[in-house]
Design a protein around this motif. Sequence first.
Motif, PDB file in Angstrom:
ATOM      1  N   ALA A 164      -9.300  39.731  21.432  1.00 38.31           N
ATOM      2  CA  ALA A 164      -9.720  40.645  22.492  1.00 38.31           C
ATOM      3  C   ALA A 164      -8.549  41.022  23.398  1.00 38.31           C
ATOM      4  CB  ALA A 164     -10.839  40.003  23.308  1.00 38.31           C
ATOM      5  N   LEU A 165      -7.704  40.047  23.712  1.00 38.81           N
ATOM      6  CA  LEU A 165      -6.574  40.300  24.615  1.00 38.81           C
ATOM      7  C   LEU A 165      -5.477  41.133  23.960  1.00 38.81           C
ATOM      8  CD1 LEU A 165      -6.335  36.745  26.207  1.00 38.81           C
ATOM      9  CD2 LEU A 165      -6.952  38.851  27.408  1.00 38.81           C
ATOM     10  N   PHE A 166      -5.341  41.029  22.650  1.00 43.28           N
ATOM     11  CA  PHE A 166      -4.273  41.756  21.962  1.00 43.28           C
ATOM     12  C   PHE A 166      -4.465  43.267  21.994  1.00 43.28           C
ATOM     13  CE2 PHE A 166      -2.111  38.356  19.291  1.00 43.28           C
ATOM     14  CZ  PHE A 166      -0.841  38.699  19.730  1.00 43.28           C
ATOM     15  N   GLY A 167      -5.689  43.743  22.228  1.00 39.66           N
ATOM     16  CA  GLY A 167      -5.930  45.175  22.218  1.00 39.66           C
ATOM     17  C   GLY A 167      -5.037  45.929  23.183  1.00 39.66           C
ATOM     18  N   VAL A 168      -4.994  45.476  24.424  1.00 35.52           N
ATOM     19  CA  VAL A 168      -4.163  46.136  25.434  1.00 35.52           C
ATOM     20  C   VAL A 168      -2.686  45.994  25.080  1.00 35.52           C
ATOM     21  CG1 VAL A 168      -3.544  46.193  27.871  1.00 35.52           C
ATOM     22  CG2 VAL A 168      -5.898  45.734  27.198  1.00 35.52           C
ATOM     23  N   GLY A 169      -2.299  44.828  24.569  1.00 37.79           N
ATOM     24  CA  GLY A 169      -0.910  44.615  24.198  1.00 37.79           C
ATOM     25  C   GLY A 169      -0.438  45.584  23.142  1.00 37.79           C
ATOM     26  N   ILE A 170      -1.298  45.912  22.182  1.00 37.93           N
ATOM     27  CA  ILE A 170      -0.917  46.829  21.110  1.00 37.93           C
ATOM     28  C   ILE A 170      -0.682  48.243  21.641  1.00 37.93           C
ATOM     29  CG2 ILE A 170      -1.697  47.877  18.957  1.00 37.93           C
ATOM     30  CD1 ILE A 170      -0.735  44.952  18.797  1.00 37.93           C
ATOM     31  N   VAL A 171      -1.426  48.641  22.680  1.00 36.63           N
ATOM     32  CA  VAL A 171      -1.199  49.970  23.269  1.00 36.63           C
ATOM     33  C   VAL A 171       0.218  50.057  23.832  1.00 36.63           C
ATOM     34  CG1 VAL A 171      -1.895  51.572  25.090  1.00 36.63           C
ATOM     35  CG2 VAL A 171      -3.633  50.333  23.786  1.00 36.63           C
ATOM     36  N   PHE A 172       0.627  49.039  24.574  1.00 33.92           N
ATOM     37  CA  PHE A 172       1.986  49.046  25.135  1.00 33.92           C
ATOM     38  C   PHE A 172       3.044  48.930  24.039  1.00 33.92           C
ATOM     39  CE2 PHE A 172      -0.300  47.363  28.991  1.00 33.92           C
ATOM     40  CZ  PHE A 172      -0.069  48.487  29.774  1.00 33.92           C
ATOM     41  N   PHE A 173       2.790  48.081  23.058  1.00 35.33           N
ATOM     42  CA  PHE A 173       3.742  47.940  21.955  1.00 35.33           C
ATOM     43  C   PHE A 173       3.896  49.256  21.198  1.00 35.33           C
ATOM     44  CE2 PHE A 173       4.548  47.229  17.442  1.00 35.33           C
ATOM     45  CZ  PHE A 173       5.751  46.551  17.490  1.00 35.33           C
ATOM     46  N   THR A 174       2.794  49.941  20.948  1.00 33.98           N
ATOM     47  CA  THR A 174       2.827  51.220  20.236  1.00 33.98           C
ATOM     48  C   THR A 174       3.644  52.254  21.002  1.00 33.98           C
ATOM     49  OG1 THR A 174       0.727  50.861  19.103  1.00 33.98           O
ATOM     50  CG2 THR A 174       1.384  53.134  19.469  1.00 33.98           C
ATOM     51  N   SER A 175       3.450  52.317  22.303  1.00 28.27           N
ATOM     52  CA  SER A 175       4.214  53.262  23.124  1.00 28.27           C
ATOM     53  C   SER A 175       5.711  52.985  23.001  1.00 28.27           C
ATOM     54  CB  SER A 175       3.784  53.145  24.591  1.00 28.27           C
ATOM     55  OG  SER A 175       2.403  53.363  24.736  1.00 28.27           O
ATOM     56  N   HIS A 176       6.074  51.730  23.163  1.00 26.23           N
ATOM     57  CA  HIS A 176       7.476  51.340  23.067  1.00 26.23           C
ATOM     58  C   HIS A 176       8.033  51.641  21.678  1.00 26.23           C
ATOM     59  CE1 HIS A 176      11.097  48.997  23.753  1.00 26.23           C
ATOM     60  NE2 HIS A 176      10.816  48.239  22.705  1.00 26.23           N
ATOM     61  N   TYR A 177       7.260  51.346  20.648  1.00 25.46           N
ATOM     62  CA  TYR A 177       7.692  51.545  19.258  1.00 25.46           C
ATOM     63  C   TYR A 177       8.019  53.008  18.983  1.00 25.46           C
ATOM     64  CZ  TYR A 177       7.341  51.396  14.131  1.00 25.46           C
ATOM     65  OH  TYR A 177       7.582  51.510  12.786  1.00 25.46           O
ATOM     66  N   LEU A 178       7.160  53.914  19.417  1.00 24.64           N
ATOM     67  CA  LEU A 178       7.392  55.342  19.183  1.00 24.64           C
ATOM     68  C   LEU A 178       8.616  55.845  19.942  1.00 24.64           C
ATOM     69  CD1 LEU A 178       3.745  56.722  19.302  1.00 24.64           C
ATOM     70  CD2 LEU A 178       5.241  56.631  17.304  1.00 24.64           C
ATOM     71  N   LEU A 179       8.756  55.404  21.177  1.00 26.15           N
ATOM     72  CA  LEU A 179       9.892  55.852  21.979  1.00 26.15           C
ATOM     73  C   LEU A 179      11.210  55.386  21.388  1.00 26.15           C
ATOM     74  CD1 LEU A 179       8.274  55.157  25.453  1.00 26.15           C
ATOM     75  CD2 LEU A 179       8.895  57.417  24.577  1.00 26.15           C
ATOM     76  N   LEU A 180      11.219  54.195  20.786  1.00 26.17           N
ATOM     77  CA  LEU A 180      12.457  53.693  20.181  1.00 26.17           C
ATOM     78  C   LEU A 180      12.927  54.573  19.038  1.00 26.17           C
ATOM     79  CD1 LEU A 180      12.342  49.802  20.059  1.00 26.17           C
ATOM     80  CD2 LEU A 180      13.159  51.329  21.846  1.00 26.17           C
ATOM     81  N   ARG A 181      11.985  55.226  18.294  1.00 25.13           N
ATOM     82  CA  ARG A 181      12.411  56.102  17.193  1.00 25.13           C
ATOM     83  C   ARG A 181      13.320  57.207  17.724  1.00 25.13           C
ATOM     84  NH1 ARG A 181      11.555  52.144  14.238  1.00 25.13           N
ATOM     85  NH2 ARG A 181      10.910  51.186  16.178  1.00 25.13           N
ATOM     86  N   ALA A 182      13.042  57.690  18.922  1.00 26.00           N
ATOM     87  CA  ALA A 182      13.878  58.744  19.504  1.00 26.00           C
ATOM     88  C   ALA A 182      15.261  58.205  19.869  1.00 26.00           C
ATOM     89  CB  ALA A 182      13.195  59.337  20.735  1.00 26.00           C
ATOM     90  N   PHE A 183      15.322  56.999  20.427  1.00 25.41           N
ATOM     91  CA  PHE A 183      16.619  56.395  20.744  1.00 25.41           C
ATOM     92  C   PHE A 183      17.463  56.230  19.486  1.00 25.41           C
ATOM     93  CE2 PHE A 183      14.283  54.777  24.531  1.00 25.41           C
ATOM     94  CZ  PHE A 183      15.153  55.227  25.518  1.00 25.41           C
ATOM     95  N   TYR A 184      16.826  55.795  18.396  1.00 20.04           N
ATOM     96  CA  TYR A 184      17.568  55.597  17.148  1.00 20.04           C
ATOM     97  C   TYR A 184      18.071  56.932  16.602  1.00 20.04           C
ATOM     98  CZ  TYR A 184      15.810  50.822  17.049  1.00 20.04           C
ATOM     99  OH  TYR A 184      15.535  49.510  17.348  1.00 20.04           O
ATOM    100  N   ALA A 185      17.245  57.965  16.680  1.00 17.56           N
ATOM    101  CA  ALA A 185      17.666  59.278  16.207  1.00 17.56           C
ATOM    102  C   ALA A 185      18.853  59.798  17.016  1.00 17.56           C
ATOM    103  CB  ALA A 185      16.503  60.262  16.287  1.00 17.56           C
TER     104      ALA A 185
END
Length: 580
Positions: A412-433
């Motif tokens: 139950a607690l991991f749900g909110v964590g995945i939202v933040f992780f997903t946001s960070h994950y997508l933004l990192l693709r731009a930094f790598y590019a």
Amino acid sequence: MSTVPEKSPGPEKKGHEEQGGILNASAVMAAGTLFSRLSGLIRSVLLAAALGTALHADLFNIANTIPNMLYILLAGGVFNAVLVPQLVRAMKSDADGGEAYTSRLITLAALFLAGVTAVLVVAAPWLMRLFLDPAFFTSPDLAAHRDSAIAFARYCLPQVFFYGMFVLAGQVLNSRRVFGPMMWAPIANNAIAIAALGAYLWFFGGANDVCANPSLAGGTNSTLGPYSSGQEALLGLGSTLGIAVQFLILVPYLRRAGFTFSPRFDFKDAGLTHTLKLGVWTVLFVIVNQIAYTVVVRLASSGAVRSLDGCSDSGGATGYTVYSTAFLIAMVPHSIATVSLATAMLPRLSAFAADGDLRGLATSVTSTMRTTYALILPFALLLPVISLDLVHIGFGYGAASSSYRDFAPSLALFGVGIVFFTSHYLLLRAFYALERNRLVFFIQCAIAAANIALAWLLTRNISAADTAPRLVIAYTCAYAVGACISFYVLSRLVGGLAANQLVGYLVRLGACAVAAAGVAWLTTTGVHTWSPWGGWTTALVSLFVSLGVAVLAFLALTRALRVREVGEIVATLTGRLGRR
């Protein structure tokens, strides 16, 4: 007579067109990932039924996790983040379309991974000291458990080589816009793991629940005991065979994608210097990340160790098995949606970066984030409502039949964590590019520091049952920090990420998701109150009815509030199903 020049598509229209292309490209990957994750969940169900959720299970699960951690530490960050932009550049600029560059890269990686794997297998006893609670090496009661963990590590550590080669081959395919095979290949790995677990249950049966029968404590087939040599060999070799087959499946697809590998050892002045320089910061990023995860694994192992103190009616000890399994379930929508979208997005971001089109890059990132939130946010808010029914259906069997409830709080607690992780994950693709790998490293330092500090503080002087949930809270807070920093820094770099529009979109989407979760909660409560059945049947009915009601409510609300991204996802899915 003057003529009016035709207007070029505005940034919003271009973003919509580009996002449609990314959605189509990611659909095949998402389908493969869906089947892969479903087969992975079946593996997890069998694993819990065979080994339980306590100390016995942690011995294997920790050892089997270490190869992936070490692969990521040693090479995975470079392979995942740096190579696609570099391979795309080599294909564009090299006369041979990047053939020689790619062959040199594969040759160098294979030599490196083979050498490192051999050293790791020899060093397994010392390696396990990093990941296990010190009690494993000081308590005579845990000597046999320690020996089982080391034996599992030796069987599993060759996976480092096969993980590396699998991801490298997959990235070569991705750079050539061939996305499907890498997403489908893990199904073969899971199939082999399922077969190995089936054989384990056939020969050895499920672990005996010590809490139900304390006289069985300490045996090689109890939820708190070590393993026999036969059990270690079957589980360890079966796991490694699956990773090897997962890599071998990709080999024929390389030729089909137009790449022919030939070993090359002319590494000097071969165009790898720039890649390795970029890789330095990525390696540092991964080191920091894996240090944090090592601390989490070590703290989680202490929870399982405390289960030796006895069983409690308030809930069993939660260690690494509970933490990692809850994480696996919570990551399903991320793996299906975010990874597929990000993989399809990265070559486009690399092309925008190579052309210096920061506006196009920003539009692509924000469009993909909006689409991803439309999938991730409803799931995150629904997860606390369905978590108990979900784990009852998934893990209420065999050795886990009396301890499946221990998964629910962490899940139950991991749900909110995945939202933040997903946001960070997508933004990192731009930094790598943009090849801003140094910035990524410093952002990850902040995340790792927050995760380590919070994990340590939140697990001081707590009950064994609270170990995994507290570690999930630390994870969630750490990635909240990371997502905020990443968004702010990238926005400054590219001249804005339409923050106001994104916040307004999240408010509308969040309102729909909260309402849908509320409807699901009312449905779940009603089913459990009035159901004429009991136990597993009620959980199954509750889960499917509440999910169906929640989906219908969410789609109706997003349509009423004109959340366009949800409609685009539905149209893409129905379009592909219609063509089939």
